[in-house]
Scaffold this motif. Sequence first.
Motif, PDB file in Angstrom:
ATOM      1  N   SER A 154      39.813  30.596  36.562  1.00 58.72           N
ATOM      2  CA  SER A 154      39.987  29.281  37.734  1.00 58.72           C
ATOM      3  C   SER A 154      39.650  30.225  39.503  1.00 58.72           C
ATOM      4  N   LEU A 155      38.050  31.587  38.592  1.00 54.67           N
ATOM      5  CA  LEU A 155      37.669  31.831  39.358  1.00 54.67           C
ATOM      6  C   LEU A 155      36.703  30.952  40.775  1.00 54.67           C
ATOM      7  N   LYS A 156      37.275  31.560  41.707  1.00 54.22           N
ATOM      8  CA  LYS A 156      37.258  30.755  43.350  1.00 54.22           C
ATOM      9  C   LYS A 156      36.025  31.937  44.139  1.00 54.22           C
ATOM     10  N   PRO A 157      35.360  30.841  44.940  1.00 56.02           N
ATOM     11  CA  PRO A 157      34.069  31.814  45.709  1.00 56.02           C
ATOM     12  C   PRO A 157      34.818  33.099  46.201  1.00 56.02           C
ATOM     13  N   GLU A 158      35.586  32.876  47.045  1.00 58.34           N
ATOM     14  CA  GLU A 158      37.025  34.022  47.950  1.00 58.34           C
ATOM     15  C   GLU A 158      37.591  35.073  46.840  1.00 58.34           C
ATOM     16  N   ASP A 159      36.887  35.160  45.419  1.00 54.37           N
ATOM     17  CA  ASP A 159      37.220  35.917  44.106  1.00 54.37           C
ATOM     18  C   ASP A 159      36.191  36.960  44.777  1.00 54.37           C
ATOM     19  N   THR A 160      34.977  36.524  45.432  1.00 56.68           N
ATOM     20  CA  THR A 160      33.919  37.286  45.464  1.00 56.68           C
ATOM     21  C   THR A 160      33.997  38.999  45.820  1.00 56.68           C
ATOM     22  N   GLY A 161      34.017  39.886  44.650  1.00 57.65           N
ATOM     23  CA  GLY A 161      33.414  41.302  45.130  1.00 57.65           C
ATOM     24  C   GLY A 161      33.733  42.377  44.736  1.00 57.65           C
ATOM     25  N   VAL A 162      33.977  43.733  44.681  1.00 56.82           N
ATOM     26  CA  VAL A 162      33.564  44.914  43.927  1.00 56.82           C
ATOM     27  C   VAL A 162      35.402  44.942  43.617  1.00 56.82           C
ATOM     28  N   TYR A 163      35.430  45.555  42.329  1.00 55.89           N
ATOM     29  CA  TYR A 163      36.366  45.440  41.383  1.00 55.89           C
ATOM     30  C   TYR A 163      36.929  46.838  41.169  1.00 55.89           C
ATOM     31  N   TYR A 164      37.960  47.315  41.278  1.00 50.37           N
ATOM     32  CA  TYR A 164      38.003  48.898  40.816  1.00 50.37           C
ATOM     33  C   TYR A 164      39.682  48.710  40.802  1.00 50.37           C
ATOM     34  N   CYS A 165      39.676  49.947  39.604  1.00 48.31           N
ATOM     35  CA  CYS A 165      40.926  50.023  38.375  1.00 48.31           C
ATOM     36  C   CYS A 165      41.932  51.398  39.740  1.00 48.31           C
ATOM     37  N   LYS A 166      42.671  51.319  39.311  1.00 53.96           N
ATOM     38  CA  LYS A 166      43.410  52.898  39.598  1.00 53.96           C
ATOM     39  C   LYS A 166      44.074  53.175  39.313  1.00 53.96           C
ATOM     40  N   HIS A 167      44.235  54.748  38.971  1.00 52.40           N
ATOM     41  CA  HIS A 167      45.186  55.470  37.936  1.00 52.40           C
ATOM     42  C   HIS A 167      46.501  56.192  38.705  1.00 52.40           C
ATOM     43  N   TRP A 168      47.498  56.309  39.204  1.00 53.19           N
ATOM     44  CA  TRP A 168      48.196  56.178  40.446  1.00 53.19           C
ATOM     45  C   TRP A 168      48.460  57.410  40.310  1.00 53.19           C
ATOM     46  N   LEU A 169      49.375  58.046  39.269  1.00 53.81           N
ATOM     47  CA  LEU A 169      49.649  59.337  39.097  1.00 53.81           C
ATOM     48  C   LEU A 169      48.584  60.053  39.760  1.00 53.81           C
ATOM     49  N   GLU A 170      47.385  60.233  39.100  1.00 52.93           N
ATOM     50  CA  GLU A 170      46.335  61.125  39.543  1.00 52.93           C
ATOM     51  C   GLU A 170      46.368  60.843  40.562  1.00 52.93           C
ATOM     52  N   ASP A 171      45.629  58.936  41.035  1.00 54.42           N
ATOM     53  CA  ASP A 171      45.474  58.899  41.910  1.00 54.42           C
ATOM     54  C   ASP A 171      43.567  59.389  41.728  1.00 54.42           C
ATOM     55  N   VAL A 172      43.020  58.289  40.799  1.00 55.63           N
ATOM     56  CA  VAL A 172      41.987  58.085  40.827  1.00 55.63           C
ATOM     57  C   VAL A 172      41.733  56.857  40.486  1.00 55.63           C
ATOM     58  N   TRP A 173      40.305  56.507  41.107  1.00 56.04           N
ATOM     59  CA  TRP A 173      39.465  55.187  40.906  1.00 56.04           C
ATOM     60  C   TRP A 173      39.152  55.408  40.095  1.00 56.04           C
ATOM     61  N   GLY A 174      38.606  53.729  39.340  1.00 57.58           N
ATOM     62  CA  GLY A 174      37.254  53.635  38.455  1.00 57.58           C
ATOM     63  C   GLY A 174      35.862  52.936  39.797  1.00 57.58           C
ATOM     64  N   GLN A 175      34.771  53.359  39.711  1.00 57.16           N
ATOM     65  CA  GLN A 175      33.522  53.344  39.795  1.00 57.16           C
ATOM     66  C   GLN A 175      33.319  51.759  40.995  1.00 57.16           C
ATOM     67  N   GLY A 176      34.246  51.031  40.017  1.00 58.76           N
ATOM     68  CA  GLY A 176      34.148  49.629  40.819  1.00 58.76           C
ATOM     69  C   GLY A 176      33.138  48.631  40.080  1.00 58.76           C
ATOM     70  N   THR A 177      33.441  47.394  39.519  1.00 56.32           N
ATOM     71  CA  THR A 177      32.673  46.889  39.098  1.00 56.32           C
ATOM     72  C   THR A 177      31.970  45.190  39.936  1.00 56.32           C
ATOM     73  N   LEU A 178      31.598  44.908  40.317  1.00 57.78           N
ATOM     74  CA  LEU A 178      30.768  44.022  40.923  1.00 57.78           C
ATOM     75  C   LEU A 178      31.323  42.184  40.109  1.00 57.78           C
ATOM     76  N   VAL A 179      32.393  40.978  41.007  1.00 57.22           N
ATOM     77  CA  VAL A 179      31.827  39.527  40.390  1.00 57.22           C
ATOM     78  C   VAL A 179      31.426  38.704  41.416  1.00 57.22           C
ATOM     79  N   THR A 180      30.854  37.899  41.839  1.00 54.57           N
ATOM     80  CA  THR A 180      30.031  37.238  42.562  1.00 54.57           C
ATOM     81  C   THR A 180      30.928  35.798  41.803  1.00 54.57           C
ATOM     82  N   VAL A 181      31.372  34.918  42.318  1.00 54.60           N
ATOM     83  CA  VAL A 181      31.007  33.784  42.292  1.00 54.60           C
ATOM     84  C   VAL A 181      31.038  32.772  42.582  1.00 54.60           C
ATOM     85  N   SER A 182      30.208  31.814  42.188  1.00 53.15           N
ATOM     86  CA  SER A 182      29.501  30.757  43.366  1.00 53.15           C
ATOM     87  C   SER A 182      29.830  29.719  43.091  1.00 53.15           C
ATOM     88  N   SER A 183      29.754  28.743  44.646  1.00 55.32           N
ATOM     89  CA  SER A 183      30.618  27.587  44.184  1.00 55.32           C
ATOM     90  C   SER A 183      29.615  26.498  44.031  1.00 55.32           C
TER      91      SER A 183
END
Length: 112
Positions: A83-112
Motif C-alpha cells: 500500500s505504498l504512498k507518494p510520501e514513502d518516496t525516498g532512499v532506504y538504508y539498512c543499519k547494523h546497530w552493533l557495528e554502527d554500519v549503514w548500507g548504501q541505500g536503495t531508492l524507492v519512488t512512488v508516483s500518484s
Amino acid sequence: VQLQASGGGSVQSGGSLRLSCVASRGTIRNTPMSWFRRAPGKERDWVATVTTDERTAYDDPVKGRFTISRDNAKNTIDLQMNSLKPEDTGVYYCKHWLEDVWGQGTLVTVSS
C-alpha cells in the motif's frame, strides 16, 4: 561488516516493493537491524527495527503497511512494503546497530 541494500524501484501508489539488505564480512545474528529512509529534502528517519529475538517496531506512518523480517542463516533483513504512498518516496538504508554500519541505500519512488 558491509551491508548491501537492494530492491528499490518505481511503483504507483498502492503498489508493493520488497527491499533486502545482505550483510557480508560479518554477521547480523547478534544485533538489532533497522531500516531508515531519507525523503527528498529531509533528514534520515527511522522506519522499522527487528531485534535479535525477532520482535519488531515501526514508525507510525508505516504501521500496518510495512513488515520487517530477518533471516540470520542468510545474513539478510527484508522490508516488505505494501500500500505504498507518494510520501514513502525516498532512499532506504539498512543499519547494523552493533557495528554502527549503514548500507548504501536503495531508492524507492512512488508516483500518484
